[in-house]
Design a protein around this motif. Sequence first.
Motif, mmCIF file in Angstrom:
data_model
loop_
_atom_site.group_PDB
_atom_site.id
_atom_site.type_symbol
_atom_site.label_atom_id
_atom_site.label_comp_id
_atom_site.label_asym_id
_atom_site.label_seq_id
_atom_site.Cartn_x
_atom_site.Cartn_y
_atom_site.Cartn_z
ATOM 1 N N LEU A 22 47.764 34.097 47.482
ATOM 2 C CA LEU A 22 46.899 34.771 46.519
ATOM 3 C C LEU A 22 46.516 33.832 45.375
ATOM 4 C CD1 LEU A 22 48.518 38.330 46.276
ATOM 5 C CD2 LEU A 22 46.249 37.779 47.167
ATOM 6 N N GLN A 26 42.561 33.389 45.009
ATOM 7 C CA GLN A 26 41.975 34.008 43.824
ATOM 8 C C GLN A 26 41.883 33.043 42.659
ATOM 9 O OE1 GLN A 26 41.557 37.688 43.973
ATOM 10 N NE2 GLN A 26 43.606 38.462 44.458
ATOM 11 N N ASP A 29 39.019 33.466 40.109
ATOM 12 C CA ASP A 29 39.120 34.704 39.334
ATOM 13 C C ASP A 29 40.283 34.655 38.356
ATOM 14 O OD1 ASP A 29 36.946 36.384 40.193
ATOM 15 O OD2 ASP A 29 37.911 36.444 42.148
ATOM 16 N N LEU A 30 41.413 34.145 38.830
ATOM 17 C CA LEU A 30 42.586 34.097 37.953
ATOM 18 C C LEU A 30 42.319 33.214 36.746
ATOM 19 C CD1 LEU A 30 45.362 33.884 40.695
ATOM 20 C CD2 LEU A 30 44.943 35.800 39.143
ATOM 21 N N ALA A 32 39.469 32.654 35.348
ATOM 22 C CA ALA A 32 38.574 33.378 34.433
ATOM 23 C C ALA A 32 39.331 34.458 33.671
ATOM 24 C CB ALA A 32 37.420 33.996 35.224
ATOM 25 N N ARG A 33 40.254 35.122 34.343
ATOM 26 C CA ARG A 33 40.960 36.231 33.697
ATOM 27 C C ARG A 33 41.982 35.739 32.677
ATOM 28 N NH1 ARG A 33 41.745 39.788 39.299
ATOM 29 N NH2 ARG A 33 39.507 39.847 39.743
ATOM 30 N N ALA A 137 53.900 47.431 44.687
ATOM 31 C CA ALA A 137 52.615 47.243 44.030
ATOM 32 C C ALA A 137 52.298 48.330 43.014
ATOM 33 C CB ALA A 137 51.506 47.220 45.083
ATOM 34 N N ALA A 311 52.302 41.440 50.677
ATOM 35 C CA ALA A 311 51.093 41.473 49.851
ATOM 36 C C ALA A 311 51.221 42.443 48.675
ATOM 37 C CB ALA A 311 49.877 41.815 50.715
ATOM 38 N N PRO A 312 51.668 43.699 48.883
ATOM 39 C CA PRO A 312 51.797 44.587 47.724
ATOM 40 C C PRO A 312 52.751 44.040 46.658
ATOM 41 C CG PRO A 312 51.873 45.868 49.752
ATOM 42 C CD PRO A 312 51.929 44.419 50.147
ATOM 43 N N SER A 315 51.109 41.288 44.775
ATOM 44 C CA SER A 315 50.118 41.792 43.819
ATOM 45 C C SER A 315 50.781 42.076 42.477
ATOM 46 C CB SER A 315 49.455 43.058 44.361
ATOM 47 O OG SER A 315 48.667 43.683 43.369
ATOM 48 N N LEU A 318 51.749 38.785 40.812
ATOM 49 C CA LEU A 318 50.584 38.111 40.218
ATOM 50 C C LEU A 318 50.100 38.788 38.936
ATOM 51 C CD1 LEU A 318 50.374 36.242 42.751
ATOM 52 C CD2 LEU A 318 47.926 36.263 42.226
ATOM 53 N N GLY A 319 50.143 40.120 38.916
ATOM 54 C CA GLY A 319 49.782 40.821 37.677
ATOM 55 C C GLY A 319 50.664 40.356 36.527
ATOM 56 N N VAL A 322 49.761 36.765 35.412
ATOM 57 C CA VAL A 322 48.589 36.748 34.531
ATOM 58 C C VAL A 322 49.000 37.139 33.112
ATOM 59 C CG1 VAL A 322 46.361 37.839 34.026
ATOM 60 C CG2 VAL A 322 46.915 37.158 36.380
ATOM 61 N N ARG A 326 48.786 34.596 29.923
ATOM 62 C CA ARG A 326 47.974 34.904 28.736
ATOM 63 C C ARG A 326 48.821 34.815 27.465
ATOM 64 N NH1 ARG A 326 45.220 40.501 30.828
ATOM 65 N NH2 ARG A 326 43.320 39.656 31.804
ATOM 66 N N GLU B 146 45.854 45.178 33.183
ATOM 67 C CA GLU B 146 46.961 44.226 33.222
ATOM 68 C C GLU B 146 47.632 44.120 34.590
ATOM 69 O OE1 GLU B 146 49.573 44.836 29.868
ATOM 70 O OE2 GLU B 146 47.911 45.473 28.610
ATOM 71 N N SER B 147 48.164 45.243 35.086
ATOM 72 C CA SER B 147 49.008 45.159 36.291
ATOM 73 C C SER B 147 48.255 44.595 37.493
ATOM 74 C CB SER B 147 49.546 46.541 36.655
ATOM 75 O OG SER B 147 50.108 47.173 35.542
ATOM 76 N N ALA B 297 45.436 43.226 47.913
ATOM 77 C CA ALA B 297 46.857 42.961 48.191
ATOM 78 C C ALA B 297 47.702 44.215 47.986
ATOM 79 C CB ALA B 297 47.358 41.818 47.311
ATOM 80 N N TYR B 340 33.756 38.680 32.946
ATOM 81 C CA TYR B 340 33.278 37.385 33.440
ATOM 82 C C TYR B 340 32.555 37.486 34.776
ATOM 83 C CZ TYR B 340 36.876 37.386 36.998
ATOM 84 O OH TYR B 340 37.622 37.710 38.091
#
Lengths: 434, 434
Positions: A22, A26, A29-30, A32-33, A137, A311-312, A315, A318-319, A322, A326, B146-147, B297, B340
Motif C-alpha cells: 500500500l 498509494q 496520494d500519501l 499529498a495527504r 480496519a 489488507a484491512p 489500512s 496506514l491511517g 499518516v 503529520r 484520519e483513520s 484495503a 488535493y
Amino acid sequence: MSKSVRLALLGCGTVGTEVVRLLHEQATDLTARIGAPLEIVGIAVRRPGRDRGDLPVDPGLFTTDALGLVKREDVDVVVEVVGGIEPARTWLVEALRAGKSVVTANKALLAEDGGTLHDAATEGGADLYYEASVAGAIPLLRPLRESLQGDTINRVTGIVNGTTNFILSAMDATGAGFEEALEEATALGYAEADPTADVEGFDAAAKASILASLAFHTRVGAADVYREGITAVSARDVASAKQMGCTIKLLCIATRSVDSSGQASVAVRVHPAMIPTSHPLASVGDAFNAVFIEAEAAGQLMFYGRGAGGAPTASAVLGDIVAVARNHLAGTRAASESSYADLPIRPMGEAVTRYHVSLDVADRAGVLAAVAGIFAKHDVSIATVRQSGRGDDAVLVIVTHGAPDAALAATVEELRGLEFVRAIASVLRVEGGV
Amino acid sequence: MSKSVRLALLGCGTVGTEVVRLLHEQATDLTARIGAPLEIVGIAVRRPGRDRGDLPVDPGLFTTDALGLVKREDVDVVVEVVGGIEPARTWLVEALRAGKSVVTANKALLAEDGGTLHDAATEGGADLYYEASVAGAIPLLRPLRESLQGDTINRVTGIVNGTTNFILSAMDATGAGFEEALEEATALGYAEADPTADVEGFDAAAKASILASLAFHTRVGAADVYREGITAVSARDVASAKQMGCTIKLLCIATRSVDSSGQASVAVRVHPAMIPTSHPLASVGDAFNAVFIEAEAAGQLMFYGRGAGGAPTASAVLGDIVAVARNHLAGTRAASESSYADLPIRPMGEAVTRYHVSLDVADRAGVLAAVAGIFAKHDVSIATVRQSGRGDDAVLVIVTHGAPDAALAATVEELRGLEFVRAIASVLRVEGGV
C-alpha cells in the motif's frame, strides 16, 4: 515539499507485506495527504533472504537486527507488525523513549503491558497509535480516543474475534459441533494451526482490555478481563438458543456502573452468550467484527467491518502512519493516554448477568418446585421456564433475570448436586434483552 | 493546571442547550481529558431574555451581538449551532481568520461554501471541526479525515436524514401514503413545520457533499449533488418494493470511478431507491442513520447511530470542542482540508444506475416485445420482467441491469409516449444487488 518521513518496519508477514504494498501503490496520494513522502529505511525480519515474490521494495532494506534498526538516527516512525510481548516491547520502548513515534497492531502487548508503552511515549514525547490492534480496519479507537471525548460511555459490547465468529456462525448454520466447525475454519484459513488464542478467548480479552481502557479512561489489563472461550459450546447449546429465537456469539462486554454511594467502577468480560436474532450483533456473520457503544449523550452507536486479514489491518496501520507522520512534520503529538479516571475493576462475581440453564431432570412431582426453590435461595429471579417430558426424564430450560454472576454460578453448582438432576446440559449467559 | 479554554457559543436552541448542559455536567471529566477547564464566556442568541428553565449558566453571558462576541480578544474557540448560510458565514470567517478555532454543526453552510471556511481556517491557522454536521453522534468525519487516510475510498452509501427515514419506515410498516406518514412524523416531532429541506432531499444532499469532499479529497458543493426527494414515493411504490423483497430508502450515494483512460471522477447523488431487505441499510429504521463505506484495503465498513436530536448532536459537538481545545493548548492544529485530488464531478446522466419501472399497459399481443425493444434501443439491458393481467390491462414490472442514468431516463420518457402504455405507475432506482 518537506523532506521525507522515514519509517522502520518491524515484521513483514501478512500485514507487513500489505503495508509495503500500500505504501508503494498509494505513494502519490500519501505524499499529498501528509505533505511529505514516506520512505521505508529498513525492514526487520527473521529471514532476510526469504523469497517475497514481487514485493516492491529494495532487498537491501531487510535486516535481522530490529533493535539496531529502531535505534538508527534516521528513523522517524517505527511500525511494528510482529506481535507478541518480547522482543516487541523492548523495541517499542526503545523507540518511544528516543522520541520516535510508534504504530503497532500488537494487541497482546498493549493488553499485557500498555502502561509501559504509554509511559515511554510520554517520556519521549512521541506518538503511540494502535488502531489495527482492535477490529482490524474498523475505525474504532480514534472515535473512542477523540470523537466521544465529550461524552460518558457506559457500555461497549463487541464481536472482536473473527475466528470464533466464523466457528459459531458455522455451528448455527449447519448444526455442526465445535470440533467440526473448527476443522472447517482451519481448512479455510480462518483459524491458525494452534487456535488457542482465538477459541479460548485470549485474543478477544486483549482487545476488550484495550477498548475498556480507552472507553473508561482507566488502565484495564489483560488480567483484569474475565475470560471464557467457546470450546465448551455444544451443538445442543446452539439448538437450544435457536429454540429461544437466539444465536450464540463470543462477546466482549465492558461496562461502567455507579453504585449507590456514587462510586463508579468497571467490569470487563469475554464469554459466549445467547443474544436474540433481532439484535444487531446477531447478524454479524462469518469473520466480520462489530462493536456496539452506548454513551450517555450519543446513545447507541455501532461500528462494523472486517476485523482481520492483511489488507484491512494494513489500512488501519496506514491511517495511523499518516497521522503520526503529520504530527511529526508539525512537531506535535496527539493527546497522550487518558487514564485519569482510574476506576476500580469490579470482579466477575459482582457483574450482573443472566443465565440460560438447561437441565435433564427426573420427571416426577415436586422437581420444579425444588429447582425453583434453589434459585430463590440464591436470590435469583426466574424469567421463564420451559419443561418438556421424554419418558422418565424431563428437560427443564430456565432463563433468569439479571443477578450477580456469583449468585448464578452458586445456583448452578447447587443444582448439580441434586439427586433428581441427571445432568446440566448447558449453561449460557444471556445478553441483549431476551 | 493551565488557564481555561474560553468558548463563545453562537445559538442556544435544542443543540446549544444540550451543549451547555453537558459542559456543566461533565466539567470535571472534560477538564481532566483536556488538561484545562472549558469556560463559556458568551452566548449569542436572538432573545437573551427568554426563559431557559434551569439552564446552568450565568444569564449575564447572553448577548444579541454575535459578531461582537466572536471578535472578543478573550475568545479561543467559537461553537456555532445556529445553522443557515448568513450571518453564520460572516461570524465563522471572522473567527477563523483571527485564529480562533471553530466547531460547527452547520451542514448547509459547509455544503454551500465550505471552501471559504477552510480557506479562512488555513489563513488564520485555526481548526475547523464539524463532526455534528453529518449523522449527528456517529463518529464519521474523523474516521474519514484520519483513520482512512491510508486507503482509497470508492463508495459511500448512507441514510443520513432521520426525518425521511422515519417517513419511509412508517410507509413500509403501515402501507400509508407519503402525506399521511409525513403528518405522523410532524405530530411526533420528527419533521419540522416546513419539511421541505428534509423531504426534498436538501438536507441529505448537503451531508452527501460533506462526506464526498472528505472521502475523495475533492471539494464537492451542494450544487454538485444530484438530488431527488421522497415526495413522489407512493404507497404503490412501497408495495411494489415489498413484492420484490425490497424496501425504499432515501440514500446518499457518492462514488469514485476510473474511466478507461485512467481518469478518476466523482459522482454524488441523493434519491429514493429500492434496496433488498437483506441489505444492512434496509434494517436501519425510524430516525436512525447509517453510512456504508467501501474502501480498497479496508473493505466494507458500516457506522450506525442516532443522526439527530439535541443530546446526540451535542455529543459530537463536545468531542470536537475537546479536540480543538487540546490543539489550542498544544499550540497546534489538525491537518487542514485535503482537496488535493480535485477530481472532476461526473454528471448524473453518466452515473450507472438500475431502474425498477412499473407500467400499466394494454393486455394484447406484441406489447411486451415493443416495450423490450425500446429498452434495447437505448442499450439498456433488462434483468427481470414480471407481467400480471387484470381485465383488459396488464401490469408490467421491469428491473434493468446497470446503465447510464440518462439512457434509463430516455427509455422511460419514450415508454411514456406509447399508445398502449396507459400509465407509468412507478419509476424507482434500485441499489444493492437486487
